[in-house]
Design an enzyme around this catalytic site. Structure first.
Site, PDB file in Angstrom:
ATOM      1  N   TRP A 106       0.721  -1.367  -0.063  1.00  0.00           N
ATOM      2  CA  TRP A 106       0.093   0.148   0.029  1.00  0.00           C
ATOM      3  C   TRP A 106       0.907   1.243  -0.188  1.00  0.00           C
ATOM      4  O   TRP A 106       0.476   2.094  -0.564  1.00  0.00           O
ATOM      5  CB  TRP A 106      -0.947   0.011   1.236  1.00  0.00           C
ATOM      6  CG  TRP A 106      -1.893  -1.135   0.961  1.00  0.00           C
ATOM      7  CD1 TRP A 106      -1.964  -2.283   1.894  1.00  0.00           C
ATOM      8  CD2 TRP A 106      -2.845  -1.479  -0.041  1.00  0.00           C
ATOM      9  NE1 TRP A 106      -2.885  -3.040   1.348  1.00  0.00           N
ATOM     10  CE2 TRP A 106      -3.601  -2.567   0.159  1.00  0.00           C
ATOM     11  CE3 TRP A 106      -3.426  -0.554  -1.160  1.00  0.00           C
ATOM     12  CZ2 TRP A 106      -4.612  -3.015  -0.584  1.00  0.00           C
ATOM     13  CZ3 TRP A 106      -4.586  -1.008  -1.998  1.00  0.00           C
ATOM     14  CH2 TRP A 106      -5.113  -2.185  -1.547  1.00  0.00           C
ATOM     15  N   ASP A 176      -1.490   6.850   6.650  1.00  0.00           N
ATOM     16  CA  ASP A 176      -2.520   6.010   5.818  1.00  0.00           C
ATOM     17  C   ASP A 176      -2.834   5.032   6.979  1.00  0.00           C
ATOM     18  O   ASP A 176      -2.059   4.084   7.290  1.00  0.00           O
ATOM     19  CB  ASP A 176      -2.093   5.093   4.801  1.00  0.00           C
ATOM     20  CG  ASP A 176      -3.162   4.092   4.232  1.00  0.00           C
ATOM     21  OD1 ASP A 176      -4.298   3.829   4.829  1.00  0.00           O
ATOM     22  OD2 ASP A 176      -2.805   3.190   3.133  1.00  0.00           O
ATOM     23  N   LYS A 200     -12.414  -1.572   7.529  1.00  0.00           N
ATOM     24  CA  LYS A 200     -11.694  -2.478   8.585  1.00  0.00           C
ATOM     25  C   LYS A 200     -12.561  -2.182   9.834  1.00  0.00           C
ATOM     26  O   LYS A 200     -13.078  -2.769  10.439  1.00  0.00           O
ATOM     27  CB  LYS A 200     -10.348  -2.574   8.409  1.00  0.00           C
ATOM     28  CG  LYS A 200      -9.793  -2.988   6.923  1.00  0.00           C
ATOM     29  CD  LYS A 200      -8.855  -2.102   6.597  1.00  0.00           C
ATOM     30  CE  LYS A 200      -8.268  -2.480   5.130  1.00  0.00           C
ATOM     31  NZ  LYS A 200      -8.591  -3.528   4.309  1.00  0.00           N
TER      32      LYS A 200
END
Ligand SMILES: Cc1ncc(COP(=O)(O)O)c(C=O)c1O
Length: 365
Positions: A106, A176, A200
């Site tokens: 990511w 992030d 999540k």
């Protein structure tokens, strides 16, 4: 009504488990939200009933994460992946460089997007060891003219997590936090910006949370399209266009649930206990299970491990599936297995997995 015991042992990496109590509340309110005679999905986003939902969710997030009052909390769309582009579009000016700490797939994607908008550099990378660790703070060196420093607080695929963040001084620190927001206490005031896809720990997919320190808006680039400018959403309280109202409502319910759990200190304690159940089995297995992450970098949210051979892993996953466990396949870049133990995954579910792992070892060692 379905009991927790009848729910799947859900270890999905995202979208992932939601608290049963939240789903039940949403079910109860689905066709008549607080006497409106309609669901939240059917309310106008300009109605007082919806605005209350929206503003309460912002207030709850600020309270839970102890976000300084002046910070802006935004509800955006396009997932965390759109933030990979919006961050440099807004905060990387010509003549400056954006620094990225690359700790997984990511962060690599975030860096790739930034390169489209200006100069970048890698502050540190853990690629050499297949991202099995978080860099030590003394490995981080910043170049002159850095516009911001970007980190990925939890590496969903590799199973590593930052617990001590660098002190970047005057350099804006942007994180992030898609896969560990709300899972443990952090000092939000250290960050110039935090962003996270909701799917999540926050709620269903479709909402992306951005938390922005006000001075960042003053230094933001001009000539950014309206929907991709943070100040558009700040000025309009995330109501410039139609927001994902139902997702924000669900997020609000998840935040209420998180408060009922006792807030982030209690949630962190529970997450540590849950993760320990599985890490302890790995550590006591005498090499039958091998953790991917170095011990001091281990994630509390995504537990990655391998077995001795691919055949044995296949057998483990097949038997786990048979026993009712969902989502244990590792990502292809690590292989093996991954158990995502987000906030809403109950202790009992982790306990069941740890017992399954012990038994599987007994039968296959
Ligand atoms: C750490 C991290 N960042 C970004 C993303 C991408 O999020 P989205 O699918 O919301 O774009 C994910 C998705 O799993 C992630 O785990």
């Amino acid at each position: 009504m379905l009991k927790q015991a009848q729910r799947a042992y859900n270890f999905n990496a995202g979208p992932s488990a939601l608290p049963l109590a939240v789903l039940e509340k949403a079910q109860k309110e689905l066709i008549d939200f607080k006497g409106t005679g309609m669901s939240v999905m059917e309310l106008s986003h300009r109605s007082a009933a919806y605005e209350q939902v929206h503003n309460q969710a912002i207030a709850s997030l600020k309270e839970l994460m102890n976000i300084p009052e002046e910070y802006h909390v935004l509800f955006l769309q396009g997932g965390a992946s759109t933030q990979f582009a919006m961050v440099p579009m807004n905060f990387l000016p010509q003549g400056k460089k954006a620094g990225y700490v690359v700790t997984g797939a990511w962060s690599e994607k975030a860096l790739k997007e930034a390169k489209m908008f200006g100069d970048t550099y890698t502050i540190a990378s853990t690629k050499e060891t297949n991202h099995n660790r978080i860099p030590k703070l003394d490995e981080l060196a910043y170049e002159a003219n850095t516009a911001y420093v970007h980190v990925t607080s939890n590496n969903t695929i590799f199973g590593t997590e930052w617990f001590t963040f660098p002190d970047t001084g005057d350099l804006p620190l942007i994180a992030d936090m898609s896969s560990d927001i709300l899972s443990h206490q952090i000092d939000a005031s250290k960050f110039a910006m935090i962003y996270a896809g909701a799917q999540k720990n926050l709620g269903p997919s479709g909402v992306t949370v951005a938390i922005v320190r006000p001075d960042m808006l003053e230094r933001a680039n001009e000539n950014v399209p309206t929907m991709l400018r943070y100040d558009t959403h700040v000025k309009n309280n995330s109501l410039y266009n139609t927001p994902p109202t139902f997702g924000i409502y669900m997020l609000g319910l998840v935040l209420e649930w998180a408060k009922e759990q006792g807030g982030l200190a209690s949630i962190e304690k529970m997450n540590r206990e849950k993760a320990a159940l599985i890490y302890d089995v790995i550590d006591q297995s005498e090499g039958f299970y091998k953790g991917h992450a170095e011990k001091d970098s281990r994630s509390l949210m995504n537990i990655t491990f391998r077995l001795a051979s691919e055949e044995l892993e296949k057998e483990f996953l097949a038997q786990a599936k048979q026993a009712g466990f969902v989502g244990l396949n590792g990502h292809r870049s690590v292989g093996g297995c991954r158990a995502s133990t987000y906030n809403a995954v109950p202790y009992e579910t982790c306990k069941a997995l740890s017992e399954f792992m012990i038994n599987f070892q007994k039968n296959n060692a």
